[in-house]
Motif scaffolding. Structure first.
Motif, PDB file in Angstrom:
ATOM      1  N   ASN A  49      -1.570  13.271  -2.865  1.00 46.53           N
ATOM      2  CA  ASN A  49      -0.425  13.941  -3.826  1.00 46.53           C
ATOM      3  C   ASN A  49       0.274  14.532  -2.790  1.00 46.53           C
ATOM      4  OD1 ASN A  49      -1.403  13.699  -6.738  1.00 46.53           O
ATOM      5  ND2 ASN A  49      -3.332  14.805  -5.499  1.00 46.53           N
ATOM      6  N   LEU A  50       1.254  13.468  -2.111  1.00 46.67           N
ATOM      7  CA  LEU A  50       2.194  13.794  -1.113  1.00 46.67           C
ATOM      8  C   LEU A  50       3.666  13.987  -1.543  1.00 46.67           C
ATOM      9  CD1 LEU A  50       0.704  11.532   1.723  1.00 46.67           C
ATOM     10  CD2 LEU A  50       0.277  13.858   1.336  1.00 46.67           C
ATOM     11  N   ILE A  51       4.017  13.426  -2.799  1.00 44.33           N
ATOM     12  CA  ILE A  51       5.205  13.492  -3.387  1.00 44.33           C
ATOM     13  C   ILE A  51       5.671  14.716  -3.652  1.00 44.33           C
ATOM     14  CG2 ILE A  51       6.866  12.822  -5.227  1.00 44.33           C
ATOM     15  CD1 ILE A  51       5.374  10.093  -5.111  1.00 44.33           C
ATOM     16  N   GLN A  52       6.611  15.628  -3.281  1.00 45.08           N
ATOM     17  CA  GLN A  52       7.091  16.805  -3.685  1.00 45.08           C
ATOM     18  C   GLN A  52       8.188  16.886  -4.345  1.00 45.08           C
ATOM     19  OE1 GLN A  52       5.323  18.075   0.842  1.00 45.08           O
ATOM     20  NE2 GLN A  52       6.928  19.160   0.166  1.00 45.08           N
ATOM     21  N   GLU A  53       8.278  16.389  -5.625  1.00 48.67           N
ATOM     22  CA  GLU A  53       9.457  16.500  -6.524  1.00 48.67           C
ATOM     23  C   GLU A  53       9.506  18.028  -7.128  1.00 48.67           C
ATOM     24  OE1 GLU A  53       8.796  13.882  -9.546  1.00 48.67           O
ATOM     25  OE2 GLU A  53       7.002  14.814 -10.499  1.00 48.67           O
ATOM     26  N   ASP A  54       8.534  18.686  -6.999  1.00 49.28           N
ATOM     27  CA  ASP A  54       8.863  20.063  -7.505  1.00 49.28           C
ATOM     28  C   ASP A  54       7.834  21.035  -6.948  1.00 49.28           C
ATOM     29  OD1 ASP A  54       6.427  19.854  -8.791  1.00 49.28           O
ATOM     30  OD2 ASP A  54       7.311  19.696 -10.808  1.00 49.28           O
ATOM     31  N   HIS A  55       7.295  22.296  -7.118  1.00 49.34           N
ATOM     32  CA  HIS A  55       6.476  22.983  -6.672  1.00 49.34           C
ATOM     33  C   HIS A  55       5.121  22.611  -6.559  1.00 49.34           C
ATOM     34  CE1 HIS A  55       4.906  24.946 -10.071  1.00 49.34           C
ATOM     35  NE2 HIS A  55       5.799  24.592 -10.582  1.00 49.34           N
ATOM     36  N   LYS A  56       4.702  21.876  -7.485  1.00 50.70           N
ATOM     37  CA  LYS A  56       3.397  21.894  -7.707  1.00 50.70           C
ATOM     38  C   LYS A  56       2.299  21.308  -6.932  1.00 50.70           C
ATOM     39  CE  LYS A  56       3.994  19.696 -11.939  1.00 50.70           C
ATOM     40  NZ  LYS A  56       5.209  20.042 -12.077  1.00 50.70           N
ATOM     41  N   ASN A  57       2.859  20.316  -5.952  1.00 56.52           N
ATOM     42  CA  ASN A  57       1.848  19.491  -4.864  1.00 56.52           C
ATOM     43  C   ASN A  57       2.228  20.440  -3.783  1.00 56.52           C
ATOM     44  OD1 ASN A  57       0.873  17.448  -6.209  1.00 56.52           O
ATOM     45  ND2 ASN A  57       2.442  16.037  -5.622  1.00 56.52           N
ATOM     46  N   PRO A  58       3.039  20.775  -3.472  1.00 54.12           N
ATOM     47  CA  PRO A  58       3.257  21.853  -1.962  1.00 54.12           C
ATOM     48  C   PRO A  58       2.550  23.137  -2.364  1.00 54.12           C
ATOM     49  CG  PRO A  58       5.428  21.547  -3.011  1.00 54.12           C
ATOM     50  CD  PRO A  58       4.362  20.429  -3.722  1.00 54.12           C
ATOM     51  N   ASP A  59       2.470  23.578  -3.382  1.00 53.17           N
ATOM     52  CA  ASP A  59       1.648  24.863  -3.673  1.00 53.17           C
ATOM     53  C   ASP A  59       0.226  24.563  -3.607  1.00 53.17           C
ATOM     54  OD1 ASP A  59       3.895  26.430  -4.330  1.00 53.17           O
ATOM     55  OD2 ASP A  59       3.619  26.480  -6.413  1.00 53.17           O
ATOM     56  N   ASP A  60      -0.104  23.420  -4.096  1.00 52.56           N
ATOM     57  CA  ASP A  60      -1.481  22.982  -3.774  1.00 52.56           C
ATOM     58  C   ASP A  60      -2.015  22.723  -2.327  1.00 52.56           C
ATOM     59  OD1 ASP A  60      -1.986  23.173  -6.600  1.00 52.56           O
ATOM     60  OD2 ASP A  60      -2.569  21.072  -6.736  1.00 52.56           O
TER      61      ASP A  60
END
Length: 662
Positions: free
Chosen positions: A66-77
């Motif tokens: 899950n490398l796509i950072q279109e909003d906060h969810k992936n970078p938060d994870d």
């Protein structure tokens, strides 16, 4: 006793049971591998158990899906996983460092060791002489907590390789040949062990390709000898001290097969199963829109470098109707491709270069156009896995992929000698690969770990509480499905779904929506309905090989959250069967498979004496009431749970059971 490679390693790690095929055993686990699509649940499970620090030799958490950072969810994870890794004592591979399997083999893999991975392609580590088993996340969490891995003792399936691969045929064609012969369930209950003189021509990364896709045969794992080829591979990464020779003393196996490599031809798996394999020549000429090279199934340097070399030798560019997508598998391999000039050739000839990660393999970007053919070197082509609902994904080798990218149609790469006037390029893995661990973080000291606070963004939720198993159930059948249902169909991947992997209530809304988009709302309504004479739960019935494919335990916990209590099928894929038990779902099989034809969606199943069934018995009589209220008689179902799994189901899930023991 036969002294093959698999038996040697199994015997060295056996802590319970005997190696009699089909009987329960427990194995000591040396290493674990988790990735972000499954690791978030693993970390939440460790937290729910109350674990202080992992007890394995090496455990590594990778961020590669899950490398796509279109909003906060992936970078938060990503932040959550980084902090949880520090808290529990894991290595942490940051976004961009690469796909878990090749990176783990490069930096941590050790001949003779065991590995439990919360990714179904973890058996790729068998390329260097490991017993590496794809497992549900809870089983991996248990291994981190010091528990053995519990499986059924497998048969050992010896595949003798002789001869040498012809030009334009590579390791991908070897595993496609296995799938052509044996289908997607041919390896169920087996460890596949390759041996014989044909191994001499296969590099460690060639073996990785073959071991990775043994998962598509349904195998428990795949293993190769740890021989001189493996020693040279580890030495190239500065890890020769980790080498231990493990070779076959006596090539005696429970099941045997043989492949003369010199007879193989370019192969391709048509939609929508890795087992739907034909010769490339037989379908040549069909127009394509995409040619995608990379992923854990073809992760080596040569798998990309040969594409660049073919384009250069042919003085060709990608066809104007084709998107040529290059997906490097690791940061170090990407550096080597840049250093050796291959990336320049690819870019100058029309290729699109993507970051090191799983990406399009799991539907996270690079989705193909609607109803067009996408050639991919990825391991799976289940419906909608690419991210496009009406996809036509074909699985093939890098050689077939680049030949087709040049011509714009499916092309047998052997024809390039005539059409492009080129010979088969000689490309090998580098003897001096880049070693760069800047994005691979070692765990802190135990004192620092204990003081680490786990960071949770707004999309990260704790595990839901699960009730223990009641003594009786009256549950409607909310869904009836057929054979070979995959976990991609139970709970799909892709950019819309995977960002919710740490939010069970949200991700549950996508359960089975590619099969029946009404299922989530119907299940939720049944779960929350006032007393209507039935229990607040439901059942699903299915056919053979239920739950094949990915190890994602979301495909078990999401329907469980929606009220799933019982599944009745003809037989299960191993990992999903274990995942159902881990989350307290009673996984039953028809005593008579023909009873599947009697059941319909809307029927109500009545089960009594479940406590006794789980504690001591293995058969239960299931009464059926039709959707119209008519009595439809009964049928006999059975479970094949081990003693420990019985305890998990009775407790309402493994986490509940483990919490009292840490």
């Amino acid at each position: 006793m036969a002294r093959n490679v698999a038996t040697k390693i199994l015997e060295d790690h056996l802590v319970e049971g005997e190696l009699t095929p089909g009987t329960p055993i427990a194995l000591r686990i040396d290493q674990t591998l988790t990735q972000d699509a499954t690791g978030t649940l693993v970390m939440l499970e460790l937290e729910a158990m109350g674990l202080d620090r992992i007890k394995t030799e090496v455990s590594t958490q990778y961020v590669d899906h899950n490398l796509i950072q279109e909003d906060h969810k992936n970078p938060d994870d990503h932040k959550f996983l980084q902090s949880a890794s520090a808290r529990f004592g894991l290595h942490f591979s940051r976004p961009g460092n690469g796909v878990s399997h090749p990176v783990h083999q490069q930096r941590f893999g050790r001949p003779g060791a065991t590995l439990a991975g919360s990714d179904s392609h973890s058996p790729a580590a068998g390329a260097i002489g490991m017993i590496a088993i794809g497992s549900g996340g809870l089983d991996v969490a248990m291994a981190m907590a010091g528990e053995p891995l519990r499986i059924k003792a497998p048969e050992i399936w010896g595949i003798e390789l002789t001869g040498e691969l012809p030009d334009w045929v590579s390791a991908k064609d070897v595993i496609l040949e296995m799938l052509r012969r044996h289908g997607v369930d041919g390896g169920v209950g087996r460890i596949i062990e390759y041996h014989g003189p044909g191994l001499d021509g296969l590099s460690a990364m060639d073996r990785h390709v073959i071991a990775n896709m043994g998962a598509e045969l349904g195998a428990t794992t795949t293993v190769f000898p740890a021989d001189e080829t493996v020693r040279q591979y580890l030495a190239s990464y500065g890890r020769e001290d980790d080498f231990t020779e493990i070779v076959v003393d006596d090539p005696t196996y429970d099941v045997t097969d043989a492949i003369d490599l010199s007879t193989l031809v370019p192969l391709i798996a048509e939609p929508t199963s890795p087992g739907n394999v034909v010769e490339v020549e037989s379908i040549a000429g069909k127009p394509i829109s995409q040619s995608y090279i990379g992923s854990s199934a073809n992760p080596g340097y040569r798998d990309v470098a040969i594409v660049a070399q073919v384009l250069k030798d042919a003085d060709a560019k990608a066809h104007p109707d084709v998107s040529l997508d290059i997906n490097p598998s690791s940061r170090s391999i990407l550096a080597d491709l840049i250093r050796d000039g291959h990336l320049y050739e690819l870019v100058s000839r029309g290729a699109r270069i993507h970051q090191a990660g799983c990406n399009g393999c799991i539907g996270m970007g690079q989705a193909p156009a609607t109803d067009t053919i996408s050639l991919r070197t990825t391991p799976r082509n289940f419906p909608n896995r690419s991210g496009t609902k009406e996809d036509r994904v074909h699985l093939c080798s890098p050689e077939t992929a680049v030949a087709s990218a040049i011509t714009g149609v499916i092309t047998d790469p052997r024809t390039l000698a005539d059409s492009q006037g080129i010979s088969y390029p000689s490309v090998s893995e580098p003897t001096n690969p880049t070693i760069d661990d800047d994005l691979l973080q070692a765990p802190p000291s135990p004192e620092e770990s204990a003081a680490t606070e786990i960071v949770k963004g707004p999309n990260i939720d704790s595990l839901p509480e699960l009730e223990s198993l009641p003594d009786s159930l009256d549950v409607p059948v909310l869904l009836k499905v057929g054979d070979d249902i995959s976990t991609d169909e139970i709970l799909r991947a892709g950019t819309e779904v995977l960002p919710y992997r740490s939010n069970i209530p949200k991700i549950a809304q996508f359960t089975y929506d590619v099969v029946d988009e009404t299922y989530p709302s119907r299940a939720e309504a049944q779960r929350d309905a006032p007393d209507d004479g039935h229990d607040s739960g439901h059942a699903i019935v299915g056919g053979t090989n239920y739950g094949q494919g990915s190890s994602r335990e979301h495909a078990a916990i999401a329907p469980r959250y929606l009220g799933l209590r019982v599944v009745v099928v003809k037989d299960y894929a191993r990992i999903h069967w274990q995942n159902l038990a881990n989350f307290g779902v009673l996984a039953l099989e028809y005593a008579d498979p023909s009873d599947h034809d009697r059941l319909e969606q809307g029927d109500v199943l009545h089960l009594a004496g479940l406590r006794e069934l789980v504690e001591s018995g293995n058969e239960v009589e299931v009464s059926i009431t039709g959707a119209d209220g008519a009595d439809k008689g009964s049928f006999t179902a059975r479970h094949t749970l081990s003693d420990r799994q019985r305890a998990y189901v009775a407790a309402g899930g493994t986490t509940n059971w483990m919490r009292d023991r840490i």
